[in-house]
Design a protein around this motif. Structure first.
Motif, mmCIF file in Angstrom:
data_model
loop_
_atom_site.group_PDB
_atom_site.id
_atom_site.type_symbol
_atom_site.label_atom_id
_atom_site.label_comp_id
_atom_site.label_asym_id
_atom_site.label_seq_id
_atom_site.Cartn_x
_atom_site.Cartn_y
_atom_site.Cartn_z
ATOM 1 N N SER A 219 8.433 65.730 -18.024
ATOM 2 C CA SER A 219 8.366 65.301 -19.428
ATOM 3 C C SER A 219 8.830 63.853 -19.564
ATOM 4 O O SER A 219 8.277 63.084 -20.343
ATOM 5 C CB SER A 219 9.165 66.240 -20.318
ATOM 6 O OG SER A 219 10.547 66.024 -20.153
ATOM 7 N N ILE A 220 9.848 63.465 -18.784
ATOM 8 C CA ILE A 220 10.320 62.068 -18.815
ATOM 9 C C ILE A 220 9.194 61.135 -18.377
ATOM 10 O O ILE A 220 8.915 60.113 -19.011
ATOM 11 C CB ILE A 220 11.558 61.866 -17.917
ATOM 12 C CG1 ILE A 220 12.766 62.598 -18.515
ATOM 13 C CG2 ILE A 220 11.885 60.377 -17.760
ATOM 14 C CD1 ILE A 220 14.005 62.567 -17.631
ATOM 15 N N LEU A 221 8.533 61.505 -17.286
ATOM 16 C CA LEU A 221 7.431 60.673 -16.790
ATOM 17 C C LEU A 221 6.281 60.629 -17.800
ATOM 18 O O LEU A 221 5.625 59.593 -17.954
ATOM 19 C CB LEU A 221 6.935 61.205 -15.440
ATOM 20 C CG LEU A 221 7.915 61.037 -14.264
ATOM 21 C CD1 LEU A 221 7.371 61.699 -13.002
ATOM 22 C CD2 LEU A 221 8.196 59.571 -13.991
ATOM 23 N N GLY A 222 6.097 61.745 -18.490
ATOM 24 C CA GLY A 222 5.052 61.790 -19.517
ATOM 25 C C GLY A 222 5.341 60.816 -20.656
ATOM 26 O O GLY A 222 4.450 60.090 -21.118
ATOM 27 N N ILE A 223 6.602 60.776 -21.061
ATOM 28 C CA ILE A 223 6.995 59.859 -22.146
ATOM 29 C C ILE A 223 6.840 58.416 -21.680
ATOM 30 O O ILE A 223 6.367 57.556 -22.431
ATOM 31 C CB ILE A 223 8.455 60.129 -22.589
ATOM 32 C CG1 ILE A 223 8.571 61.530 -23.180
ATOM 33 C CG2 ILE A 223 8.899 59.092 -23.619
ATOM 34 C CD1 ILE A 223 9.999 61.996 -23.418
ATOM 35 N N ILE A 224 7.232 58.157 -20.427
ATOM 36 C CA ILE A 224 7.088 56.799 -19.872
ATOM 37 C C ILE A 224 5.622 56.384 -19.880
ATOM 38 O O ILE A 224 5.285 55.231 -20.167
ATOM 39 C CB ILE A 224 7.681 56.716 -18.441
ATOM 40 C CG1 ILE A 224 9.210 56.812 -18.508
ATOM 41 C CG2 ILE A 224 7.277 55.414 -17.756
ATOM 42 C CD1 ILE A 224 9.896 56.939 -17.154
ATOM 43 N N GLY A 225 4.759 57.334 -19.576
ATOM 44 C CA GLY A 225 3.328 57.033 -19.578
ATOM 45 C C GLY A 225 2.822 56.610 -20.956
ATOM 46 O O GLY A 225 1.958 55.744 -21.069
ATOM 47 N N LYS A 226 3.364 57.224 -21.987
ATOM 48 C CA LYS A 226 2.888 56.920 -23.358
ATOM 49 C C LYS A 226 3.633 55.728 -23.954
ATOM 50 O O LYS A 226 3.040 54.909 -24.656
ATOM 51 C CB LYS A 226 3.098 58.136 -24.264
ATOM 52 C CG LYS A 226 2.179 59.301 -23.944
ATOM 53 C CD LYS A 226 2.519 60.513 -24.790
ATOM 54 C CE LYS A 226 1.783 61.735 -24.276
ATOM 55 N NZ LYS A 226 2.282 62.977 -24.873
ATOM 56 N N ASP A 227 4.938 55.669 -23.700
ATOM 57 C CA ASP A 227 5.774 54.605 -24.272
ATOM 58 C C ASP A 227 6.779 54.182 -23.209
ATOM 59 O O ASP A 227 7.873 54.750 -23.132
ATOM 60 C CB ASP A 227 6.500 55.133 -25.520
ATOM 61 C CG ASP A 227 7.259 54.034 -26.251
ATOM 62 O OD1 ASP A 227 7.546 54.212 -27.454
ATOM 63 O OD2 ASP A 227 7.570 52.992 -25.628
ATOM 64 N N PRO A 228 6.412 53.219 -22.363
ATOM 65 C CA PRO A 228 7.236 52.861 -21.202
ATOM 66 C C PRO A 228 8.689 52.524 -21.535
ATOM 67 O O PRO A 228 9.602 52.994 -20.849
ATOM 68 C CB PRO A 228 6.529 51.645 -20.614
ATOM 69 C CG PRO A 228 5.113 51.798 -21.014
ATOM 70 C CD PRO A 228 5.143 52.455 -22.361
ATOM 71 N N GLU A 229 8.892 51.744 -22.608
ATOM 72 C CA GLU A 229 10.275 51.348 -22.882
ATOM 73 C C GLU A 229 11.115 52.537 -23.329
ATOM 74 O O GLU A 229 12.218 52.751 -22.834
ATOM 75 C CB GLU A 229 10.322 50.252 -23.957
ATOM 76 C CG GLU A 229 11.765 49.744 -24.123
ATOM 77 C CD GLU A 229 11.908 48.655 -25.162
ATOM 78 O OE1 GLU A 229 10.944 47.880 -25.333
ATOM 79 O OE2 GLU A 229 12.982 48.584 -25.781
ATOM 80 N N LYS A 230 10.547 53.305 -24.237
ATOM 81 C CA LYS A 230 11.283 54.476 -24.739
ATOM 82 C C LYS A 230 11.553 55.456 -23.598
ATOM 83 O O LYS A 230 12.666 55.955 -23.423
ATOM 84 C CB LYS A 230 10.463 55.160 -25.840
ATOM 85 C CG LYS A 230 11.112 56.410 -26.406
ATOM 86 C CD LYS A 230 10.184 57.095 -27.378
ATOM 87 C CE LYS A 230 10.757 58.456 -27.765
ATOM 88 N NZ LYS A 230 9.838 59.202 -28.645
ATOM 89 N N GLY A 231 10.532 55.726 -22.812
ATOM 90 C CA GLY A 231 10.665 56.672 -21.709
ATOM 91 C C GLY A 231 11.650 56.198 -20.665
ATOM 92 O O GLY A 231 12.459 56.980 -20.148
ATOM 93 N N PHE A 232 11.632 54.897 -20.383
ATOM 94 C CA PHE A 232 12.546 54.378 -19.374
ATOM 95 C C PHE A 232 13.981 54.402 -19.863
ATOM 96 O O PHE A 232 14.901 54.624 -19.075
ATOM 97 C CB PHE A 232 12.144 52.973 -18.936
ATOM 98 C CG PHE A 232 12.891 52.520 -17.708
ATOM 99 C CD1 PHE A 232 13.889 51.572 -17.796
ATOM 100 C CD2 PHE A 232 12.618 53.083 -16.473
ATOM 101 C CE1 PHE A 232 14.601 51.177 -16.675
ATOM 102 C CE2 PHE A 232 13.331 52.711 -15.344
ATOM 103 C CZ PHE A 232 14.321 51.753 -15.441
ATOM 104 N N ARG A 233 14.184 54.185 -21.145
ATOM 105 C CA ARG A 233 15.549 54.292 -21.697
ATOM 106 C C ARG A 233 16.074 55.717 -21.542
ATOM 107 O O ARG A 233 17.251 55.923 -21.260
ATOM 108 C CB ARG A 233 15.572 53.879 -23.165
ATOM 109 C CG ARG A 233 15.556 52.368 -23.361
ATOM 110 C CD ARG A 233 15.700 52.001 -24.833
ATOM 111 N NE ARG A 233 15.609 50.567 -25.017
ATOM 112 C CZ ARG A 233 16.635 49.726 -24.919
ATOM 113 N NH1 ARG A 233 17.849 50.195 -24.633
ATOM 114 N NH2 ARG A 233 16.475 48.443 -25.112
ATOM 115 N N ILE A 234 15.198 56.677 -21.712
ATOM 116 C CA ILE A 234 15.592 58.082 -21.533
ATOM 117 C C ILE A 234 15.963 58.325 -20.067
ATOM 118 O O ILE A 234 16.982 58.955 -19.762
ATOM 119 C CB ILE A 234 14.462 59.040 -21.970
ATOM 120 C CG1 ILE A 234 14.256 58.953 -23.485
ATOM 121 C CG2 ILE A 234 14.773 60.479 -21.554
ATOM 122 C CD1 ILE A 234 13.032 59.680 -23.986
#
Lengths: 179, 114
Positions: A7-22
């Motif tokens: 799920s983290i990688l999925g978020i990074i795919g859609k919104d890199p900055e938000k996902g990477f902060r997570i």
């Protein structure tokens, strides 16, 4: 890979900055302490941790998922720790080295020398070769399986198990001899 | 002092401290570096265009040089062929006595047949 990691990688795919902060908030502290246990120095640990996550960000597209995301990040972190240790020596420190050269230095303002038991314990671990330190730390402090430790060390589970047991024996011998 | 087989006495306690701002500093520094890296990556498109242009020019220059060398080489060979042909023509124009004389001299030439 766990569903949470996916799920983290999925978020990074859609919104890199938000996902990477997570991702950062998820792994930052554990990675820092893993590195700190190897390098000891406060500043070196901070530098290596920062470099780790910069590398993680730049290399995310190369992550194939053949290990857990955690193991992959820890592997990068371990390499950064070894790179940091090498920067203080003339030779390169690797997992195959005899020693890491890391020491509890008296003038580091971030070590509590009053906690003698904890200090002696870390000195015993730091007297080990890097590979045994890694096996011991990841098993003892991070509760990782030997399979996961093997992925981080680019080794086999049986080898890391042997390294862990050797480490325990040597730590006990070190502490008993320093009494 | 650690009792043999009793790691529980120390547990997972470490003698290391950190400043309260450490992890927020790490986050800020990492995001800052990543942000800079992302910005620096964009102009690469222009840089890569320039690189392609330079490489293309070098390739053309090399190709042109090779073409010139091949052309000169062909011209030299063609000239050489012409020289030989002219010589043969000239030889054929000689009388048979003169042709035999030249052949005799040629065979007795110590510099040619050592």
């Amino acid at each position: 890979m766990t569903p949470h990691e996916k799920s983290i990688l999925g978020i990074i795919g859609k919104d890199p900055e938000k996902g990477f902060r997570i991702l950062l908030s998820e792994y930052q502290e554990a990675v820092y302490w893993h590195i700190r246990r190897l390098v000891v120095s406060y500043d070196d640990a901070q530098d290596a941790t920062q470099e780790t996550f910069v590398r993680v960000f730049r290399s995310l597209s190369t992550f194939r998922g053949d290990s857990s995301l955690k193991a992959w990040i820890y592997r990068i972190a371990t390499n950064e720790a070894l790179r940091q240790l090498s920067s203080h020596r003339k030779d390169i420190v690797s997992l195959e080295s005899e020693s890491s050269g890391a020491e509890l230095v008296a003038d580091d303002g971030y070590i509590d020398f009053d906690d003698k038991v904890a200090v002696d314990f870390q000195r015993a671990i730091l007297s080990l070769p890097p590979k045994q330190q890694l096996a011991f730390n990841l098993r003892y402090y991070d509760d990782m399986s030997f399979e996961e430790i093997a992925k981080i060390a680019n080794s086999t589970a049986s080898s890391m198990k042997a390294n862990f047991h050797l480490a325990k024996i040597k730590i006990k011998d070190y502490l008993n001899s320093s009494e | 002092m650690l009792i043999d087989n009793d790691f529980k006495q120390v547990g997972k306690r470490l003698p290391y401290n950190v400043s309260p701002e450490l992890f927020s500093d790490i986050t800020a520094n990492v995001m800052d570096k990543i942000g800079k890296a992302s910005v620096e990556e964009k102009p690469l498109h222009n840089n890569s265009r320039k690189k392609i242009s330079i490489i293309a020019r070098l390739f053309l220059a090399t190709a042109a040089s090779i073409a010139i060398i091949l052309a000169i080489n062909w011209d030299l060979r063609h000239s050489a062929k012409n020289d030989i042909t002219d010589l043969e023509n000239a030889f054929c124009q000689l009388s048979s006595d003169d042709q035999e004389f030249l052949l005799d001299v040629d065979q007795q030439d110590i510099f040619l047949y050592q």
